[in-house]
Scaffold this motif. Sequence first.
Motif, PDB file in Angstrom:
ATOM      1  N   VAL A 241       0.880  -1.170   0.000  1.00  0.00           N
ATOM      2  CA  VAL A 241       0.000   0.000   0.000  1.00  0.00           C
ATOM      3  C   VAL A 241       0.918   1.220   0.000  1.00  0.00           C
ATOM      4  O   VAL A 241       1.779   1.357   0.859  1.00  0.00           O
ATOM      5  CB  VAL A 241      -0.887   0.036   1.263  1.00  0.00           C
ATOM      6  CG1 VAL A 241      -1.893   1.168   1.136  1.00  0.00           C
ATOM      7  CG2 VAL A 241      -1.578  -1.285   1.472  1.00  0.00           C
ATOM      8  N   ARG A 242       0.704   2.060  -1.021  1.00  0.00           N
ATOM      9  CA  ARG A 242       1.611   3.201  -1.174  1.00  0.00           C
ATOM     10  C   ARG A 242       0.848   4.475  -0.811  1.00  0.00           C
ATOM     11  O   ARG A 242      -0.148   4.830  -1.453  1.00  0.00           O
ATOM     12  CB  ARG A 242       2.086   3.260  -2.618  1.00  0.00           C
ATOM     13  CG  ARG A 242       3.125   4.319  -2.907  1.00  0.00           C
ATOM     14  CD  ARG A 242       3.505   4.210  -4.388  1.00  0.00           C
ATOM     15  NE  ARG A 242       4.655   5.028  -4.718  1.00  0.00           N
ATOM     16  CZ  ARG A 242       4.577   6.309  -5.024  1.00  0.00           C
ATOM     17  NH1 ARG A 242       3.413   6.937  -5.020  1.00  0.00           N
ATOM     18  NH2 ARG A 242       5.681   6.977  -5.348  1.00  0.00           N
ATOM     19  N   PHE A 243       1.301   5.131   0.247  1.00  0.00           N
ATOM     20  CA  PHE A 243       0.687   6.396   0.680  1.00  0.00           C
ATOM     21  C   PHE A 243       1.492   7.550   0.088  1.00  0.00           C
ATOM     22  O   PHE A 243       2.708   7.428  -0.072  1.00  0.00           O
ATOM     23  CB  PHE A 243       0.740   6.508   2.204  1.00  0.00           C
ATOM     24  CG  PHE A 243      -0.059   5.458   2.914  1.00  0.00           C
ATOM     25  CD1 PHE A 243      -1.354   5.732   3.337  1.00  0.00           C
ATOM     26  CD2 PHE A 243       0.468   4.194   3.151  1.00  0.00           C
ATOM     27  CE1 PHE A 243      -2.095   4.760   3.991  1.00  0.00           C
ATOM     28  CE2 PHE A 243      -0.271   3.224   3.800  1.00  0.00           C
ATOM     29  CZ  PHE A 243      -1.564   3.502   4.219  1.00  0.00           C
ATOM     30  N   PHE A 244       0.794   8.648  -0.237  1.00  0.00           N
ATOM     31  CA  PHE A 244       1.560   9.786  -0.784  1.00  0.00           C
ATOM     32  C   PHE A 244       1.026  11.128  -0.292  1.00  0.00           C
ATOM     33  O   PHE A 244      -0.147  11.252   0.061  1.00  0.00           O
ATOM     34  CB  PHE A 244       1.569   9.770  -2.328  1.00  0.00           C
ATOM     35  CG  PHE A 244       0.191   9.642  -2.910  1.00  0.00           C
ATOM     36  CD1 PHE A 244      -0.273   8.400  -3.297  1.00  0.00           C
ATOM     37  CD2 PHE A 244      -0.639  10.747  -3.058  1.00  0.00           C
ATOM     38  CE1 PHE A 244      -1.551   8.265  -3.829  1.00  0.00           C
ATOM     39  CE2 PHE A 244      -1.897  10.621  -3.593  1.00  0.00           C
ATOM     40  CZ  PHE A 244      -2.364   9.368  -3.977  1.00  0.00           C
ATOM     41  N   VAL A 245       1.934  12.096  -0.229  1.00  0.00           N
ATOM     42  CA  VAL A 245       1.582  13.479   0.093  1.00  0.00           C
ATOM     43  C   VAL A 245       2.324  14.345  -0.919  1.00  0.00           C
ATOM     44  O   VAL A 245       3.546  14.412  -0.913  1.00  0.00           O
ATOM     45  CB  VAL A 245       2.033  13.846   1.533  1.00  0.00           C
ATOM     46  CG1 VAL A 245       1.752  15.311   1.815  1.00  0.00           C
ATOM     47  CG2 VAL A 245       1.340  12.967   2.563  1.00  0.00           C
ATOM     48  N   LYS A 246       1.536  14.948  -1.830  1.00  0.00           N
ATOM     49  CA  LYS A 246       2.145  15.725  -2.921  1.00  0.00           C
ATOM     50  C   LYS A 246       1.896  17.205  -2.663  1.00  0.00           C
ATOM     51  O   LYS A 246       0.814  17.566  -2.229  1.00  0.00           O
ATOM     52  CB  LYS A 246       1.406  15.359  -4.229  1.00  0.00           C
ATOM     53  CG  LYS A 246       2.230  14.565  -5.213  1.00  0.00           C
ATOM     54  CD  LYS A 246       1.468  14.389  -6.516  1.00  0.00           C
ATOM     55  CE  LYS A 246       0.495  13.211  -6.444  1.00  0.00           C
ATOM     56  NZ  LYS A 246      -0.152  12.874  -7.702  1.00  0.00           N
ATOM     57  N   ASP A 247       2.880  18.039  -2.917  1.00  0.00           N
ATOM     58  CA  ASP A 247       2.600  19.470  -2.737  1.00  0.00           C
ATOM     59  C   ASP A 247       3.190  20.286  -3.890  1.00  0.00           C
ATOM     60  O   ASP A 247       4.001  19.784  -4.665  1.00  0.00           O
ATOM     61  CB  ASP A 247       3.132  19.965  -1.381  1.00  0.00           C
ATOM     62  CG  ASP A 247       4.651  19.930  -1.284  1.00  0.00           C
ATOM     63  OD1 ASP A 247       5.322  20.515  -2.158  1.00  0.00           O
ATOM     64  OD2 ASP A 247       5.179  19.307  -0.330  1.00  0.00           O
ATOM     65  N   THR A 248       2.756  21.528  -3.975  1.00  0.00           N
ATOM     66  CA  THR A 248       3.272  22.421  -5.013  1.00  0.00           C
ATOM     67  C   THR A 248       4.108  23.519  -4.352  1.00  0.00           C
ATOM     68  O   THR A 248       4.010  24.687  -4.689  1.00  0.00           O
ATOM     69  CB  THR A 248       2.111  23.066  -5.798  1.00  0.00           C
ATOM     70  OG1 THR A 248       1.273  23.741  -4.840  1.00  0.00           O
ATOM     71  CG2 THR A 248       1.291  22.057  -6.542  1.00  0.00           C
ATOM     72  N   GLY A 249       4.896  23.095  -3.371  1.00  0.00           N
ATOM     73  CA  GLY A 249       5.615  24.063  -2.545  1.00  0.00           C
ATOM     74  C   GLY A 249       7.010  24.401  -3.036  1.00  0.00           C
ATOM     75  O   GLY A 249       7.305  24.321  -4.243  1.00  0.00           O
ATOM     76  N   ILE A 250       7.890  24.700  -2.088  1.00  0.00           N
ATOM     77  CA  ILE A 250       9.212  25.232  -2.433  1.00  0.00           C
ATOM     78  C   ILE A 250      10.124  24.182  -3.071  1.00  0.00           C
ATOM     79  O   ILE A 250      11.107  24.504  -3.717  1.00  0.00           O
ATOM     80  CB  ILE A 250       9.929  25.838  -1.191  1.00  0.00           C
ATOM     81  CG1 ILE A 250      10.155  24.763  -0.108  1.00  0.00           C
ATOM     82  CG2 ILE A 250       9.164  27.000  -0.634  1.00  0.00           C
ATOM     83  CD1 ILE A 250      11.045  25.238   1.031  1.00  0.00           C
ATOM     84  N   GLY A 251       9.804  22.903  -2.868  1.00  0.00           N
ATOM     85  CA  GLY A 251      10.632  21.846  -3.449  1.00  0.00           C
ATOM     86  C   GLY A 251      11.983  21.745  -2.762  1.00  0.00           C
ATOM     87  O   GLY A 251      12.311  22.555  -1.878  1.00  0.00           O
ATOM     88  N   ILE A 252      12.743  20.737  -3.174  1.00  0.00           N
ATOM     89  CA  ILE A 252      14.049  20.516  -2.528  1.00  0.00           C
ATOM     90  C   ILE A 252      15.102  20.390  -3.625  1.00  0.00           C
ATOM     91  O   ILE A 252      14.875  19.716  -4.636  1.00  0.00           O
ATOM     92  CB  ILE A 252      14.026  19.213  -1.692  1.00  0.00           C
ATOM     93  CG1 ILE A 252      12.878  19.254  -0.676  1.00  0.00           C
ATOM     94  CG2 ILE A 252      15.347  18.991  -0.973  1.00  0.00           C
ATOM     95  CD1 ILE A 252      12.548  17.918  -0.075  1.00  0.00           C
ATOM     96  N   GLU A 253      16.209  21.015  -3.419  1.00  0.00           N
ATOM     97  CA  GLU A 253      17.302  20.933  -4.388  1.00  0.00           C
ATOM     98  C   GLU A 253      17.751  19.482  -4.527  1.00  0.00           C
ATOM     99  O   GLU A 253      17.819  18.772  -3.519  1.00  0.00           O
ATOM    100  CB  GLU A 253      18.463  21.790  -3.886  1.00  0.00           C
ATOM    101  CG  GLU A 253      19.241  22.351  -5.011  1.00  0.00           C
ATOM    102  CD  GLU A 253      20.013  23.606  -4.575  1.00  0.00           C
ATOM    103  OE1 GLU A 253      20.997  23.873  -5.221  1.00  0.00           O
ATOM    104  OE2 GLU A 253      19.611  24.274  -3.607  1.00  0.00           O
TER     105      GLU A 253
END
Length: 541
Positions: free
Chosen positions: A326-338
């Motif tokens: 079971v794959r859980f996810f949390v996606k965002d449109t935020g600052i991101g990571i280098e």
Amino acid sequence: MENTSDRKILIVDDNEANLFSLAKILEKLNYPIHTAMDGMETLKLCLQHSYSLILLDIQMPEMDGFETLEHIRKDPNNKFTPVILISAIFTENQYKLKGIQTGAVDFLPKPIDPGILRAKVKVFMELEEHKASLKALISELATKNDQLEIEISKRKKVEEKLREAKNKAEKISDAKSQLLVNMSHEIRTPVNSILGFADLIANPNLSKEDKERYLKYVSNSSQNLLFLINEILDHSRIESGEFKINSAPCRLNDMIIELKESFDRIKAQQDKENLVINIDLPKDQLTIKTDPQRIKQVMINLISNAIKYTDKGSITIGYRLNKKLVRFFVKDTGIGIESSEVENVFSRFKRVETQDSLKSQGTGLGLSISQRIVILMGGDIGVESELHKGSEFHFSLPYIPAILSGNESQTITNEFIKDPDWSKKSIVIAEDEEMNFLFLQEALRSTNINIIWAKNGKEAVSKSLETEPDLILMDVKMPDMNGFEAINLIRKKKPELVIIIQTAFSKTDDELTQQKINYNDMITKPINRNALIKTMSKYIR
Ligand code: ADP
């Protein structure tokens, strides 16, 4: 004086009478004496013995002394044995030279002078003794040297281990100091804000709007503080191996929906109007066997981060069944990571230091705790991220289907619960902290329930037995007598009384059952009013 050494002398002469007289001369020196009458016999004896001195006649039939000596020098037993050549004819210097070149140490002319022979033999034998004791000393030194080398290598290993232990201890100590530095900063921030706004609220001229606003700040800061303390506790529990994973059925869609609802409220409190939280769930809800609290904890960490590091756009939370995972996810449109930092975000205390990320507070512990929880649950966690575009954190857990009986309620929603009328009911609240008691009293005021306060374990027992309340709310950690002991005493006399444990340690059901604590229900601190009333309603009719 008896000579006890095992040093032997070999005398070689083809003339028996000479042999006899030579042996006779040397008898007094007390060394064992072997004799040989020709070259072949000499070599045979040399194969069997190692001599300290050989007296060798030169003039012999078949193999003369020079030739015999050449062979002796090839024999490993007697390669270095001193040989004195004896001759009546070969006394000229050229023969002496030949003898020395072949390996003889001296040359004695016949007729032999007994005194000179004995003196020479004695000197050579003593030299041999010295040589032997030197050899023994060298071999002893070599053994000691070997032992020393072993000792040194042992010490080196111990030193290496000590150095490793020291490095480890230093790392732990560094980590602890870092934790303290992070924590004191992180704790001071919400505490300052709580104290500051609490002061402002005390101002009687404050407008209603301001008061509400300040109260919201106080509440937010308190939540942050609690979150932080839980993070520290979890971190130390994981470090000490005390972190337990339970197993219970969990309805995943319900859980995610509940999370979305609570985070919608949190988001509103944080003034993030430009951010929406979406859910992406399968049509058919999965019910799996897992530790629901822990999944929630990881999801809460990930969603909190997503909100923290996203000002506008969207956050999507959900899960999918993917083969046996079971794959859980949390996606965002935020600052991101280098990309260079992506790998590090799960490390302890790691915070990516960009202008955007440093605007928000954090200990750098959240993701490390989440990762370790997921690993303890048999899964793995990862992230894909693009700077300034957003991130997707995900974790996969083994899919173990579970069956839930219809009336199990696993989650407590924050829906408004109508106040029940419990005016004819009574409750004993066992709680040593006055502030906690006052909160519970306030939370239950609208139900009109009759509240009896027991300030320690002993009072909890006496007041429960005296008043026979409809319910006992039992704190665990109390002076005089702890909650578990109090429960055991109450149960002995009144087994039917309803007891709800309230605890901050979030002990698991399994642990309490193992300790044979006979309780009806459990509620964890900080207590949510709705959760409290909902739990109590199960028992008060
Ligand atoms: P923190 O308390 O600093 O948030 P975490 O362990 O939760 O600690 O996260 C570690 C670091 O990973 C953060 O400091 C941040 O730089 C980065 N990070 C975590 N989640 C996100 C996200 N959703 N978007 C961008 N960066 C993130």
